[in-house]
Each structure stands twice: as C-alpha cells, then as structure tokens.
Design an enzyme around this catalytic site. Structure first.
Site, PDB file in Angstrom:
ATOM      1  N   CYS A  52      58.328  14.305 -23.087  1.00  0.00           N
ATOM      2  CA  CYS A  52      58.104  15.748 -23.114  1.00  0.00           C
ATOM      3  C   CYS A  52      58.185  16.235 -24.561  1.00  0.00           C
ATOM      4  O   CYS A  52      59.220  16.074 -25.210  1.00  0.00           O
ATOM      5  CB  CYS A  52      59.147  16.471 -22.265  1.00  0.00           C
ATOM      6  N   HIS A 109      56.178   1.608 -32.349  1.00  0.00           N
ATOM      7  CA  HIS A 109      55.205   2.694 -32.184  1.00  0.00           C
ATOM      8  C   HIS A 109      55.147   3.211 -30.745  1.00  0.00           C
ATOM      9  O   HIS A 109      54.150   3.801 -30.336  1.00  0.00           O
ATOM     10  CB  HIS A 109      53.809   2.233 -32.643  1.00  0.00           C
ATOM     11  N   LEU A 158      44.100 -13.603 -38.593  1.00  0.00           N
ATOM     12  CA  LEU A 158      42.745 -14.143 -38.469  1.00  0.00           C
ATOM     13  C   LEU A 158      42.086 -14.326 -39.826  1.00  0.00           C
ATOM     14  O   LEU A 158      41.356 -15.283 -40.058  1.00  0.00           O
ATOM     15  CB  LEU A 158      41.905 -13.194 -37.607  1.00  0.00           C
TER      16      LEU A 158
END
Ligand code: NAD
Length: 232
Positions: free
Chosen positions: A117, A109, A202
């Site tokens: 640009c 990502h 988690l």
C-alpha cells in the site's frame, strides 16, 4: 587462493533468461516493449496505475509459467551442500531461486509475489492479477501497488547486504549488466573489504574490468560448472 567460506552471489535478469523471462536492457532500454519511465518509476505509476498493474500482472503470469533452470538449481545445490555460507542477493522480481530450491535469498528490488500500500506501507501477498482499484486491506486506500522497488526508490535489505559484502571471501555476479545502482557497486564494495570477485555473464558487461576474473557464456553452463568446481 584459500577456499572461500563466505560467498555473496548477486543475480540479475540474465540468470532467468534461459527460463524464458526477458531481460531488461537487452532491447535498447525497453522492458517488454515498455519504457522504463512508464512502468518502473513512481511517476509512471502516478500517471497511469492501470498500465503499471497490467505490466506487472503480465510479468507475474510469465514468472509463474517459467521453470527454474540449471543455474538456479546449481546455486541451491551449493547451499544444500552446506560447506559454504552462501547468501543470494537478487535484483530479480521472479521467484525462480526459491522454486529452484534456494533459501537465504534477498530480493533487493522487491518481488512480484508481494503487494504494497503506497498510502500506509502495509504489505500482503499479491493475487495473480492485481486490479488497479484494489483497496488496501489495512487502510482501504484505493491505490495499492506491486511490492517492486522502482527507479528512484531505495532497494530493500541494504544494511544486511553491505554487512555480508564486508565479510565475504568471494563475491560472484551472475547475469547482470551492471547498469543499475547500488548493485553495480557491490563488486567494488566487496573487493575493498578483501573479497575475490568473479563475474559470470553472457557477454562482457559495463563492469567486467573491475572483477578479478570474468567468464563469458550462458548461465546454465557457467553456474553449474562453477558450483561443481567449488564442491569438487
Ligand atoms: P539486465 O537486463 O540489465 O542485464 C541482463 C544481463 O544478463 C546482461 O548483461 C546480459 O548480457 C546477461 N545475460 C543475458 N542472458 C544471459 C544468459 N543466458 N546467461 C548469462 N547472462 C545473460 O538485468 P539486471 O542487471 O538484472 O537489471 C535489470 C533490472 O530489471 C533489475 O533491477 C530487475 O529488477 C529488473 N528485471 C527483473 C527480471 C526478473 O525478475 N527476471 C527481468 C527483467 C528485469
């Protein structure tokens, strides 16, 4: 099961949470109190480039102030031991894997460290704070952007990632909610090609049922323990 040699690890915001970097979906779809549509889409950037730059400048400052944690360091230790062929694919835009000592990290990502640009595609290292009116050093177009893959854009390194998933003996997902595609499909892609799959998160994620095994707890506990077991 035979000892895995080729391992692909996918990490998400959860691996950096204990370094003090906020995750994204944890707070009802907001990222640091901003709507995703406003700060992580090309349309949001077109509407208000100054807001988007302020947002990523703040993320860049937070990442620079954070330290890699025991989970980042454990993955680097596994790599350094040299007994496995380990590719780290991260959805994170921070550089805590690298600062924790890892190499062979693919930022699917993009990265806060990069500037891009939008006009000509030129890339260069981002300054600590990118001014919205910064001209591109190659073509001088005024609307340069952080080199981050936004929603609706194509992630980076996909051919290399799919090749690695096809060859993997083991796929491990760490600290990701499984809500962002194509990363959310990696476990199934790897399993279809014969890999065993393990989730370390988690809490149960949207994809937990798809994994061969899932362990729940903080990354700073689960990841070092998993690495220790591989190197034992
Ligand atoms: P997410 O925020 O959607 O999900 C985070 C996951 O991590 C959750 O499932 C949560 O239960 C788990 N988690 C939270 N704390 C944890 C801990 N201490 N140990 C283990 N797991 C823990 O993250 P995502 O799936 O990576 O998707 C978020 C998107 O937003 C990504 O595309 C990424 O680019 C971006 N983002 C990046 C960062 C970063 O670079 N650190 C931070 C926030 C968002």
């Amino acid at each position: 099961m035979a000892t895995p040699h080729k391992i692909v690890v996918l990490t998400g915001a959860g691996i950096s949470a204990e370094s003090g970097i906020a995750t994204f979906r944890a707070a009802d779809g907001l990222w640091e109190r901003h709507r995703i549509e406003d700060v992580a889409t090309p349309e949001g950037f077109a509407r208000d480039p100054a807001l988007v730059h302020r947002f990523y400048n703040a993320r860049r400052a937070a990442a620079a102030a954070a330290e890699p944690n025991a989970a980042h360091k454990a993955l680097a230790r596994l790599q350094a031991a040299g007994r496995h062929d380990l590719l780290i694919v991260t959805q994170n835009v921070d550089d805590l894997h690298e600062r924790g000592g890892a190499s062979n990290v693919l930022h699917m990502h993009g990265s806060l460290a990069g500037a891009l640009c939008a006009e000509c595609g030129h890339r260069w290292p981002a300054p600590a704070a990118m001014p919205p009116e910064d001209p591109c050093p190659a073509c001088a177009a005024p609307q340069t952007r952080p080199d981050i893959v936004w929603f609706g854009e194509i992630p980076y390194h996909m051919d290399q990632i799919w090749d690695a998933l096809r060859e993997a003996d083991l796929f491990v997902s760490i600290g990701t909610s499984g809500q962002v595609y194509p990363a959310a499909a990696f476990a199934q892609d790897a399993a279809r090609a014969g890999a065993r799959t393990l989730e370390l998160n988690l809490e149960p994620s949207a994809l937990t049922a798809e994994f061969d095994e899932a362990r729940q707890g903080p990354a700073t506990r689960l990841v070092p323990a998993w690495v220790d077991s591989l190197l034992a």
